[in-house]
Design an enzyme around this catalytic site. Structure first.
Site, PDB file in Angstrom:
ATOM      1  N   LYS A  82      58.898  41.614  23.734  1.00 17.10           N
ATOM      2  CA  LYS A  82      58.132  40.516  24.324  1.00 17.10           C
ATOM      3  C   LYS A  82      57.244  39.887  23.248  1.00 17.10           C
ATOM      4  O   LYS A  82      56.460  40.587  22.594  1.00 17.10           O
ATOM      5  CB  LYS A  82      57.267  41.082  25.452  1.00 17.10           C
ATOM      6  CG  LYS A  82      57.172  40.185  26.655  1.00 17.10           C
ATOM      7  CD  LYS A  82      56.422  40.920  27.748  1.00 17.10           C
ATOM      8  CE  LYS A  82      56.227  40.061  28.944  1.00 17.10           C
ATOM      9  NZ  LYS A  82      55.287  40.641  29.881  1.00 17.10           N
TER      10      LYS A  82
HETATM   11  C1  E4P Z   1      55.031  39.552  32.996  1.00 18.35           C
HETATM   12  O1  E4P Z   1      55.819  39.445  32.111  1.00 18.35           O
HETATM   13  C2  E4P Z   1      53.621  39.163  32.858  1.00 18.35           C
HETATM   14  O2  E4P Z   1      53.012  39.896  31.851  1.00 18.35           O
HETATM   15  C3  E4P Z   1      52.906  39.300  34.158  1.00 18.35           C
HETATM   16  O3  E4P Z   1      53.741  38.810  35.201  1.00 18.35           O
HETATM   17  C4  E4P Z   1      51.539  38.664  34.152  1.00 18.35           C
HETATM   18  O4  E4P Z   1      51.039  38.662  35.448  1.00 18.35           O
HETATM   19  P1  E4P Z   1      49.499  38.376  35.782  1.00 18.35           P
HETATM   20  O5  E4P Z   1      49.221  36.943  35.561  1.00 18.35           O
HETATM   21  O6  E4P Z   1      49.374  38.759  37.229  1.00 18.35           O
HETATM   22  O7  E4P Z   1      48.692  39.265  34.871  1.00 18.35           O
END
Ligand code: E4P
Length: 214
Positions: A82
């Site tokens: 990521k």
């Molecule tokens: C996923 O890849 C993200 O890190 C996640 O969905 C972020 O979600 P949030 O905005 O609820 O922290």
């Protein structure tokens, strides 16, 4: 639509493993397991689910990020690196994609970030719909716009709807034909629940008891 679980909770992953295509994590999600050893936790998650497990870099500069991304990719064959949708993150994406390493471009908040991610060969690009809604924008409009752009080309990059806050996000993502979504366990659980199913089951069970059995 691929459905990922947005968690680093191994018990939750085990609970839903039959229904999910992979897992997404980020540093905040991993940090919920306060005393865990990072690498062992990631390895355990990668063993629990066979699909892609997104693990995020924390470096911000190209060289460090590239080295960290390569290191992360070696943790397990199903790790997806990521990377942030920044200038450096997108450069790293281009490099890792060329080397056949799968990537998930995170913190995407604009169609242009998504377009560049696709041109760099990202496996997934993750627009954050909930965080867009939080600041008074329409997160799902961003998804619509990105899908619209991607539809005109043959990019292999999948739009992964992230930062999901409620079931309507999931339903709208499916209607728009998003390639993937990541949902927190509490939202995935709601996919199975309906009061009419519960009450219907109860009626069937009670009626069944009225029959005689021989
Ligand atoms: C996923 O890849 C993200 O890190 C996640 O969905 C972020 O979600 P949030 O905005 O609820 O922290």
């Amino acid at each position: 639509m691929e459905i990922f679980l947005d968690t680093a909770d191994v018990n939750e992953i085990k609970t839903y493993v039959d229904f999910i295509d992979g897992v997404t994590t980020n540093p905040s999600i991993l940090a919920k397991n306060e005393n865990a050893d990072k690498r062992s936790l990631i390895k355990e998650i990668c063993k629990t689910v066979s699909g892609p497990v997104s693990v995020e870099v924390v470096s911000e500069k190209y060289e460090e990020m590239l080295a960290e991304g390569k290191k992360i990719s070696k943790i397990s064959s199903n790790v997806c690196v990521k990377l942030p949708c920044t200038f450096d993150g997108l450069r790293v994406c281009e490099k890792l994609s060329y080397e056949g390493i799968s990537t998930n471009l995170t913190l995407c908040f604009s169609p242009t970030q998504a377009l560049i991610a696709a041109k760099c060969g990202a496996t997934y690009v993750s627009p954050f719909v909930g965080r867009m809604d939080d600041i008074g924008h329409n997160g799902m409009s961003l998804i619509e716009e990105i899908i619209d752009i991607f539809d005109g080309y043959n990019y292999e990059t999948k739009v992964l709807v992230a930062s999901v806050r409620h079931l309507q996000h999931l339903i709208q993502a499916a209607k728009l034909g998003a390639g993937a979504i990541t949902v927190p366990p509490k939202i995935l659980k709601q996919c199975f629940d309906h009061p009419m199913t519960e009450s219907g089951l109860k009626i069937f069970a009670e009626d069944w008891k009225k029959l005689k059995s021989h």
